[in-house]
Design a protein around this motif. Structure first.
Motif, PDB file in Angstrom:
ATOM      1  N   GLU A 304       0.855  -1.185   0.000  1.00  0.00           N
ATOM      2  CA  GLU A 304       0.000   0.000   0.000  1.00  0.00           C
ATOM      3  C   GLU A 304       0.893   1.237   0.000  1.00  0.00           C
ATOM      4  O   GLU A 304       1.439   1.618   1.025  1.00  0.00           O
ATOM      5  N   THR A 338      -0.568  -0.418  -4.330  1.00  0.00           N
ATOM      6  CA  THR A 338      -2.020  -0.320  -4.195  1.00  0.00           C
ATOM      7  C   THR A 338      -2.383   0.902  -3.352  1.00  0.00           C
ATOM      8  O   THR A 338      -1.513   1.564  -2.781  1.00  0.00           O
ATOM      9  N   THR A 339      -3.681   1.165  -3.262  1.00  0.00           N
ATOM     10  CA  THR A 339      -4.208   2.183  -2.354  1.00  0.00           C
ATOM     11  C   THR A 339      -5.179   1.531  -1.377  1.00  0.00           C
ATOM     12  O   THR A 339      -5.619   0.397  -1.568  1.00  0.00           O
ATOM     13  N   THR A 409      -8.283   1.763  -5.926  1.00  0.00           N
ATOM     14  CA  THR A 409      -7.394   0.999  -6.788  1.00  0.00           C
ATOM     15  C   THR A 409      -8.207   0.499  -7.973  1.00  0.00           C
ATOM     16  O   THR A 409      -9.191  -0.226  -7.803  1.00  0.00           O
ATOM     17  N   MET A 426      -4.063  -8.039  -9.416  1.00  0.00           N
ATOM     18  CA  MET A 426      -3.334  -7.163  -8.503  1.00  0.00           C
ATOM     19  C   MET A 426      -1.897  -7.652  -8.335  1.00  0.00           C
ATOM     20  O   MET A 426      -0.948  -6.855  -8.316  1.00  0.00           O
ATOM     21  N   MET A 431      -2.660  -2.323 -12.339  1.00  0.00           N
ATOM     22  CA  MET A 431      -3.425  -1.408 -11.493  1.00  0.00           C
ATOM     23  C   MET A 431      -3.000   0.040 -11.711  1.00  0.00           C
ATOM     24  O   MET A 431      -1.848   0.317 -12.022  1.00  0.00           O
ATOM     25  N   LEU A 433      -3.795   3.814  -9.415  1.00  0.00           N
ATOM     26  CA  LEU A 433      -4.251   4.280  -8.113  1.00  0.00           C
ATOM     27  C   LEU A 433      -4.749   5.714  -8.269  1.00  0.00           C
ATOM     28  O   LEU A 433      -4.117   6.511  -8.957  1.00  0.00           O
TER      29      LEU A 433
END
Length: 551
Positions: A304, A338-339, A409, A426, A431, A433
């Motif tokens: 993250e 990722t978020t 995401t 993922m 991806m 963000l």
């Protein structure tokens, strides 16, 4: 007027649709909505629908405007829309409509700006008005972006908390929202999937699994608290609970802690889940990744790099996490970024008292006469300079982006057939963000020399040779800049204005980034290179794509 009387008004409103309105359900989300007689508050009814007249489960943000900020009535958008975001307070309401597109607010007389939206793929519609009547009806029509814009890309929030993170369920956080309320909060901002990553337990799994709808996929998860960081076990089997063994004081060595992380992440994978490292640069040591453990960082499958509990501004924990991610890329280590919103309160009033106290302190310090001993203190002067810069940005960010899906995401999935397909993509880094813009780049590369066939690569993929990057970029708020980061920590910006096309309710900045354009900017592709694309305006309107690589 009692609450059951409201049904008569809304009932007339919904006759054409033939849908009974559950007003108690509509009113239950916001604590400021009252279930009894009201004498002082005025009632604002809100209806949200799309251009075909279909009711929308949508997000409502209501901003009280001080009298000195009043700049006339508005319906739609105009240059003064920013007035609602920066007037020196965080007094605003956030709620959602129900399945029938209705909601109600109870407000004091005064000036308001009320916005209704549904995430990135719809227009943001705003109305500014003076509230004077006992009952006011506001109707909003949200314009959807063309479906092909989002084709293959699905938005989600994989770091969100519910009441199961509270002390009622062995947690520590004051969260009150149920899984169903959170599911609808996520759907209201246009999310296609989401995870409840509650602390310390998996008691939410049964209820969260039941929140599945035709347009929403729940993913089972848990946030595992350790003494050196937080780990998400994403997409584990139902009730599969991985538990971190807290070391005794005499056991607390780097070797023990590393081995415990290795065991925990291995167990997550064995249970069918994906281990993710959360907020690795949080200022709190206990929930931040230990820099001494970088040699085992690849035990995680994602990281993250953007946590929505704080704005993405220089010096923030998320900005530092992005810096850590870039450092890893420089060392040849890639964990897909990722978020997660890390929402603990879907009403968005987490920061109100902190913000108000900080504002009052800065106003007091500024009221002191020149020469006051306090103002001679370097720390005080530095504090005021920081507040002058950060408080307006913080206020705007909180009002626009705080809560479910405030950062999201986007995952590219050829066929969405449940949580497994989302998580597999993922892991590949397919991806982008975002806290707003839909940035969907693909690289097209000739399959053979002189061939007309082209391979289509997504963020996270590696190309044998560089090709044109086709940037699909759409947003319901104006953007300014495209930023490129590449190997060697090189950075270049170019303006998005030449590519701007104003459409009905959104802006289209799509264009092709060619190797020649990169070369002209001094950013030409090199062997074993990486390239990160970032579209931005300010901290409330950013998108970051996972990197493209060359072999």
């Amino acid at each position: 007027m009692k609450i059951d009387k409201y049904a008569e008004i809304l009932g007339e409103w919904s006759t054409a649709l033939g849908i009974p309105v559950n007003v108690k359900s509509v009113l239950s989300l916001d604590k400021d909505m009252k279930k009894s007689e009201t004498d002082k508050d005025l009632i604002v009814y809100i209806q949200a629908k799309d251009t075909e007249g279909k009711p929308l489960l949508a997000e409502i943000r209501c901003y009280p405007l001080p009298q000195d900020a009043w700049c006339g009535e508005m319906d739609g958008t105009d240059p003064n829309i920013e007035e609602a975001y920066q007037n020196g307070n965080l007094d605003f309401l956030r709620t959602v409509t129900d399945e029938t597109g209705y909601a109600a607010l109870f407000l004091q007389p005064g000036a308001y700006q009320i916005e209704v939206s549904k995430g990135s793929a719809y227009s943001v519609e705003a109305k500014r008005f003076l509230l004077e009547k006992t009952q006011t009806i506001l109707k909003y029509t949200l314009k959807p972006l063309p479906k092909q814009v989002k084709e293959g890309w699905y938005a989600g929030d994989i770091h969100h908390h519910s009441v199961f993170s509270s002390r009622l369920y062995e947690g520590t956080d004051p969260v009150v929202e149920t899984p169903v309320q959170i599911r609808d909060s996520m759907r209201a901002v246009g999310l296609d999937f989401g995870a409840l990553s509650d602390h310390h337990n998996v008691f939410d799994h049964d209820l969260w699994a039941l929140t599945k709808t035709a347009d929403f996929t729940p993913i089972l998860s848990k946030e595992i608290s350790t003494s050196n960081g937080h780990v998400i076990s994403l997409n584990v089997k139902k009730h599969a609970d991985v538990i971190y063994a807290i070391p005794k004081p005499e056991e607390r060595t780097d070797e023990y802690l590393k081995n415990e992380f290795i065991r925990v992440t291995k167990e997550i994978r064995e249970l069918g889940g994906m281990p993710q490292l959360n907020h690795p640069r949080d200022p709190q040591t206990a929930i931040s990744w230990n820099p001494n453990f970088m040699d085992i960082i690849t035990i995680f499958e994602t990281m993250e790099i953007w946590n929505g509990s704080k704005p993405m501004v220089p010096g923030s924990s998320s900005a530092k996490a992005v810096g850590m991610w870039i450092d890893m890329l420089e060392d040849g280590v890639y964990l897909p970024g990722t978020t997660g919103s890390d929402t603990h309160n879907i009403r968005c009033n987490d920061y109100t008292y902190f913000y108000r106290a900080t504002r009052e302190l800065t106003e007091y310090l500024k009221s002191l006469k020149e020469g006051d001993e306090l103002l001679k203190d370097e720390n005080v002067r530095g504090f005021l300079q920081i507040c002058d810069t950060l408080l307006p940005a913080f206020e705007k960010w909180a009002k626009r982006n705080l809560s479910s899906g405030g950062v999201r995401t986007f995952v590219h999935v050829d066929t969405l057939d449940g949580a497994d397909s989302i998580v597999e993509q993922m892991k590949k880094g397919h991806m982008t963000l975002s806290d707003g813009p839909m940035l969907f780049p693909v690289m097209k590369v000739e399959t053979e020399e002189g061939s007309e066939e082209q391979a289509v690569l997504l963020p996270g993929d590696t190309a044998k040779k560089p090709g044109n990057i086709h940037i699909s970029l759409h947003t319901n708020r104006r953007l300014k800049t495209m930023r490129i980061l590449k190997k060697g920590r090189k950075m270049a910006d170019y303006s998005l204005l030449p590519f701007e096309t104003a459409c009905d309710g959104y802006m289209d900045y799509s264009h092709v980034l060619t190797p020649q354009m990169l070369q002209e900017m001094g950013m030409e592709w090199q062997e074993k290179d990486y390239l990160v694309l970032i579209a931005l305006d300010d901290c409330t309107n950013i998108a970051i794509a996972n990197p493209f690589f060359t072999a």
